[in-house]
Design an enzyme around this catalytic site. Structure first.
Site, PDB file in Angstrom:
ATOM      1  N   TRP A 121       0.827  -1.186   0.000  1.00 24.26           N
ATOM      2  CA  TRP A 121       0.000   0.000   0.000  1.00 24.26           C
ATOM      3  C   TRP A 121       0.868   1.244   0.000  1.00 24.26           C
ATOM      4  O   TRP A 121       1.979   1.232   0.489  1.00 24.26           O
ATOM      5  CB  TRP A 121      -0.909   0.002   1.219  1.00 24.26           C
ATOM      6  CG  TRP A 121      -1.877  -1.127   1.276  1.00 24.26           C
ATOM      7  CD1 TRP A 121      -2.634  -1.630   0.253  1.00 24.26           C
ATOM      8  CD2 TRP A 121      -2.198  -1.907   2.431  1.00 24.26           C
ATOM      9  NE1 TRP A 121      -3.431  -2.657   0.689  1.00 24.26           N
ATOM     10  CE2 TRP A 121      -3.178  -2.853   2.032  1.00 24.26           C
ATOM     11  CE3 TRP A 121      -1.764  -1.896   3.741  1.00 24.26           C
ATOM     12  CZ2 TRP A 121      -3.703  -3.784   2.912  1.00 24.26           C
ATOM     13  CZ3 TRP A 121      -2.292  -2.819   4.621  1.00 24.26           C
ATOM     14  CH2 TRP A 121      -3.264  -3.749   4.202  1.00 24.26           C
ATOM     15  N   VAL A 124       2.402   2.474   3.375  1.00 24.85           N
ATOM     16  CA  VAL A 124       3.363   1.622   4.083  1.00 24.85           C
ATOM     17  C   VAL A 124       4.470   1.170   3.140  1.00 24.85           C
ATOM     18  O   VAL A 124       5.623   1.564   3.260  1.00 24.85           O
ATOM     19  CB  VAL A 124       2.670   0.395   4.718  1.00 24.85           C
ATOM     20  CG1 VAL A 124       3.691  -0.469   5.467  1.00 24.85           C
ATOM     21  CG2 VAL A 124       1.555   0.826   5.652  1.00 24.85           C
ATOM     22  N   CYS A 125       4.100   0.334   2.178  1.00 27.31           N
ATOM     23  CA  CYS A 125       5.090  -0.334   1.341  1.00 27.31           C
ATOM     24  C   CYS A 125       5.734   0.578   0.310  1.00 27.31           C
ATOM     25  O   CYS A 125       6.734   0.205  -0.304  1.00 27.31           O
ATOM     26  CB  CYS A 125       4.458  -1.545   0.663  1.00 27.31           C
ATOM     27  SG  CYS A 125       3.819  -2.745   1.849  1.00 27.31           S
ATOM     28  N   LEU A 126       5.175   1.780   0.111  1.00 25.78           N
ATOM     29  CA  LEU A 126       5.837   2.775  -0.736  1.00 25.78           C
ATOM     30  C   LEU A 126       6.534   3.836   0.104  1.00 25.78           C
ATOM     31  O   LEU A 126       7.686   4.179  -0.172  1.00 25.78           O
ATOM     32  CB  LEU A 126       4.835   3.438  -1.696  1.00 25.78           C
ATOM     33  CG  LEU A 126       4.828   2.860  -3.110  1.00 25.78           C
ATOM     34  CD1 LEU A 126       4.378   1.407  -3.093  1.00 25.78           C
ATOM     35  CD2 LEU A 126       3.963   3.679  -4.030  1.00 25.78           C
ATOM     36  N   PRO A 129      10.132   2.466   1.832  1.00 21.36           N
ATOM     37  CA  PRO A 129      11.323   2.408   0.971  1.00 21.36           C
ATOM     38  C   PRO A 129      11.620   3.727   0.267  1.00 21.36           C
ATOM     39  O   PRO A 129      12.786   4.039   0.006  1.00 21.36           O
ATOM     40  CB  PRO A 129      10.982   1.298  -0.038  1.00 21.36           C
ATOM     41  CG  PRO A 129       9.498   1.228  -0.062  1.00 21.36           C
ATOM     42  CD  PRO A 129       9.066   1.560   1.346  1.00 21.36           C
TER      43      PRO A 129
END
Length: 220
Positions: A121, A124-126, A129
């Site tokens: 998502w 979070v996941c973008l 990083p």
């Protein structure tokens, strides 16, 4: 200082090119799509596949990653996998992909500083990083329509947070056309226009119309 004598016809070094960028696809997986509520999930899939095929056309290096594929999130999006059937997928336990040594080494191995980032998502996941890569000197371009969050607010606030940190929000068609940049580049012209006709919605239909009714070579 501005010196008009130095002005000439040349692209900005800030532009994405097939030689300076790589693409990182993060967690396009069933369980992550189930929780995505920021936009139409079919549209996100369409944009993701369009972006992947753009990488294929221009031979842009790609890193694919999943999180907990076997225990929770499921396999990578089949349509994305089909574009890169022989590509290794880096599976992780960490929500922050940039804390996974194998993934970071895969990104480093491309030799590119500009990261074209998409995934689920957004919040979070973008974000994790993106901020981590920016902090280590990378340039990050977040493909907003090939990504999604759990709600519209989560997606938008995540984009705002990344932008404030220096990331650049883009769309998949924007990336495609920036890589092409000149319709006189005949070696990729047909592939680009075919991709737009398949995944570019009304823009693609416009090309179909123009090529059928006006000029077979019409584009742009």
């Amino acid at each position: 200082m501005f010196d008009i004598t130095e002005v000439h016809a040349a692209p900005s070094p800030d532009l994405l090119t097939p030689d300076n960028a790589m693409m990182l696809f993060v967690d396009h997986q069933p369980q992550m799509f189930f929780g995505t509520g920021s936009g139409d999930r079919t549209s996100i899939i369409n944009s993701t596949v369009g972006l992947a095929k753009a990488a294929k056309i221009f031979d842009v290096p790609v890193v694919l990653s999943t999180v907990a594929a076997e225990s929770f999130s499921g396999p990578i999006l089949p349509q994305l996998r089909a574009v890169f059937p022989d590509q290794e997928v880096v599976d992780r336990t960490s929500m922050n992909a940039w804390e996974d040594e194998a993934l970071v080494e895969a990104v480093k191995a491309t030799g590119r500083r500009k990261i074209i980032l998409s995934g689920l998502w957004t919040e979070v996941c973008l974000v994790l990083p993106a901020l981590s890569a920016l902090g280590q000197g990378y340039e990050v371009y977040v493909v907003s329509d090939a990504s999604g969050g759990v709600s519209p607010q989560a997606h938008e606030h995540a984009l705002q947070r990344m932008t404030a940190a220096g990331a650049v929000p883009v769309t998949w068609v924007q990336v495609l056309l920036e890589l092409q940049r000149d319709w006189a580049r005949t070696e990729t012209y047909v592939a680009v226009t075919d991709l737009v006709k398949e995944y570019g919605g009304a823009y693609g239909l416009g090309i179909v119309y123009a090529q059928s009714m006006i000029d077979p070579h019409a584009a742009g």
